[in-house]
Enzyme design. Structure first.
Site, mmCIF file in Angstrom:
data_model
loop_
_atom_site.group_PDB
_atom_site.id
_atom_site.type_symbol
_atom_site.label_atom_id
_atom_site.label_comp_id
_atom_site.label_asym_id
_atom_site.label_seq_id
_atom_site.Cartn_x
_atom_site.Cartn_y
_atom_site.Cartn_z
ATOM 1 N N PRO A 247 0.835 -1.202 0.000
ATOM 2 C CA PRO A 247 0.000 0.000 0.000
ATOM 3 C C PRO A 247 0.874 1.258 0.000
ATOM 4 O O PRO A 247 1.349 1.711 1.037
ATOM 5 C CB PRO A 247 -0.809 -0.138 1.298
ATOM 6 C CG PRO A 247 0.045 -0.985 2.184
ATOM 7 C CD PRO A 247 0.815 -1.906 1.297
ATOM 8 N N ASP A 421 5.743 2.617 2.330
ATOM 9 C CA ASP A 421 4.937 1.423 2.585
ATOM 10 C C ASP A 421 4.123 1.674 3.848
ATOM 11 O O ASP A 421 4.680 1.721 4.954
ATOM 12 C CB ASP A 421 5.863 0.211 2.754
ATOM 13 C CG ASP A 421 5.108 -1.091 2.960
ATOM 14 O OD1 ASP A 421 3.880 -1.052 3.183
ATOM 15 O OD2 ASP A 421 5.754 -2.164 2.912
ATOM 16 N N HIS A 422 2.814 1.840 3.672
ATOM 17 C CA HIS A 422 1.960 2.209 4.812
ATOM 18 C C HIS A 422 1.850 1.084 5.837
ATOM 19 O O HIS A 422 1.406 1.327 6.974
ATOM 20 C CB HIS A 422 0.564 2.610 4.323
ATOM 21 C CG HIS A 422 -0.042 3.735 5.112
ATOM 22 N ND1 HIS A 422 0.141 3.893 6.465
ATOM 23 C CD2 HIS A 422 -0.830 4.774 4.721
ATOM 24 C CE1 HIS A 422 -0.513 4.947 6.882
ATOM 25 N NE2 HIS A 422 -1.107 5.520 5.846
ATOM 26 N N ARG A 423 2.235 -0.133 5.489
ATOM 27 C CA ARG A 423 2.209 -1.232 6.464
ATOM 28 C C ARG A 423 3.285 -1.035 7.533
ATOM 29 O O ARG A 423 3.146 -1.539 8.654
ATOM 30 C CB ARG A 423 2.430 -2.566 5.756
ATOM 31 C CG ARG A 423 1.379 -2.920 4.720
ATOM 32 C CD ARG A 423 1.774 -4.163 3.942
ATOM 33 N NE ARG A 423 3.061 -3.985 3.255
ATOM 34 C CZ ARG A 423 3.651 -4.933 2.530
ATOM 35 N NH1 ARG A 423 3.072 -6.130 2.405
ATOM 36 N NH2 ARG A 423 4.808 -4.702 1.938
ATOM 37 N N ALA A 424 4.362 -0.340 7.162
ATOM 38 C CA ALA A 424 5.488 -0.206 8.077
ATOM 39 C C ALA A 424 5.731 1.226 8.530
ATOM 40 O O ALA A 424 6.291 1.451 9.604
ATOM 41 C CB ALA A 424 6.764 -0.736 7.409
#
Length: 449
Positions: A247, A421-424
């Protein structure tokens, strides 16, 4: 004793590769350290060095062959004093035995007929029943004693099934070895119906329509088809996965470069005597590395159930090579001096363009930098290189209207766009990194202390 040269693993993750080019031929004397071949991995075309000495007896895998598994025998080497022809023949024999072992084992697996005949003594001469009711094709006459025909196991089986005499074929494989394509070509030739003289004459007299490629027929545009290299395949796969699975979010800032350009000019005047010339990109590499250390929550990678937080900044720098995009790494860029970054980057870029990067020089990295400013690109958004958490994309520095001390003036301005990276990495953390990068570029003395 014959030495089998096997497909090497040129990187920790390599499972197969393309044997791009042979740089030696049968009969050549090989010394340890000689470059024998160029092998295309998933990242670059690399040179394969010999570790043994002797005479190259035979080549088992032709250049241009794709998907060669690691550990596959690609050539045979004869030691000093050995008969090269005998070594080549031994290599062919061992290949025949290994290839034919599996079919022999599977053919004895339990079938209905085998179950009925259980307990009976097997007859070595008994032939298996044909699958259909049609009469089997006659087997080819055996070659004369002492006149051995060299053919691959698959070619032998096809020839036996189709009743083709191997002695009548000319092999196109290494050292004249008969391969599958030779047998299939002979089969196609024998299967073609004979034409009468009248038929042939009529065909020659009939006007032929010019053939067109599918693209010309459908769209009217001629084209040339180019096969994807291993590098291009990997680029396509990894970037598709990145856009589908990661994402992305994007943050952009305008950076005033006047102070950085002045510092570069002063440093180059000092370093000229040492043969070092700093580029703007060298300073941007250092700026990104220092920004990552100031905002460590962005110096991370997403690893599924965990996040890796790195204690140093290894910056991957996008380089356009003939085989495709590759990202050599400036390790410990946060603690290196600018002169070291410059000389390291120049050496890595040259090796990348020549396809000579070693795996440790392009695998890893904690974040990436992509610069298209030299092409006049004003702004762009780059695709993250997983498992890294971010990539900084920078455009050209150009004169723009800019407010300085409350007054509108002209300044040299560059747009930098970060992909995260919106996950991290949360949005606020990404914004802090962009702010830190901007401040370091606009107050560049922080890059030299």
């Amino acid at each position: 004793m014959p030495i089998a040269i096997k497909m090497p693993a040129l990187s920790p993750t390599m499972e197969e590769g393309t044997l791009a080019k042979w740089l030696v031929k049968p009969g050549d004397t090989i010394s340890s350290g000689d470059i024998m071949a160029e092998i295309e991995t998933d990242k670059a075309t690399m040179e394969f060095e010999a570790v043994d000495e002797g005479t190259l007896a035979s080549i088992a895998v032709e250049e241009g062959t794709e998907g060669v598994k690691v550990g596959t025998v690609i050539a045979m080497l004869g030691e000093e004093g050995e008969d090269v022809d005998a070594v080549a023949k031994a290599g062919a024999d061992s290949s025949d035995e290994s290839d034919e072992a599996a079919p022999a084992a599977t053919s004895s697996a339990g079938t209905d007929d085998g179950a009925k005949d259980a307990g009976k003594e097997p007859d070595a001469k008994q032939e298996p029943k044909p699958a259909s009711q049609s009469a089997p094709k006659p087997a080819p006459a055996p070659a004369p004693e002492g006149d051995r025909i060299i053919a691959s196991p698959l070619a032998k089986r096809i020839a036996e099934q189709q009743g083709i005499d191997l002695a009548s074929l000319t092999g196109s494989g290494p050292n004249g070895r008969i391969v599958k394509a030779d047998v299939e070509a002979a089969e196609a030739g024998s299967a073609a119906p004979a034409k009468s003289r009248n038929d042939s004459t009529a065909e020659m007299a009939a006007p032929r329509k010019p053939s067109k490629t599918p693209a010309e027929s459908e769209y009217g545009a001629p084209y040339e088809e180019e096969k994807l290299s291993s590098v291009r395949k990997i680029i396509a796969r990894r970037l598709t996965e990145s856009k589908q699975q990661v994402p992305h979010y994007y943050l952009a800032v305008d950076v005033r470069l006047d102070a950085l350009l002045d510092l570069r000019k002063q440093l180059n005047a000092t370093l000229e005597a040492d043969g070092i010339k700093l580029s703007v990109n060298d300073l941007l590499i250092k700026a990104l590395a220092r920004a990552l250390m100031r905002v460590p929550q962005c110096n991370v990678s997403f690893q599924g159930e965990t996040i890796h937080k790195y204690s140093r900044a290894d910056v991957s720098v996008a380089v356009a090579a003939p085989s495709g995009l590759i990202t050599p790494i400036v390790t410990e860029a946060d603690t290196r001096g600018l002169a070291s970054i410059s000389t390291t980057m120049k050496a890595l870029a040259e090796k990348a363009r020549e396809g000579k990067l070693q795996p440790h020089e392009y695998q890893g990295g904690t974040a990436s930098l992509s610069n298209l400013g030299m092409f006049g690109i004003k702004q762009f958004d780059a695709v993250i290189n997983p498992p890294q958490g971010m990539i900084m994309a920078v455009g050209a520095g150009e004169p723009r209207p800019y407010v300085i001390d409350g007054a509108l003036q002209v300044a040299t301005v560059m747009t930098a766009s970060g992909s995260f990276d919106h996950r991290a990495i949360d949005g606020a953390d990404g914004a802090q990194l962009m702010e830190a990068f901007k401040n370091l570029c606009e107050n560049p003395m922080g890059l030299v202390v």
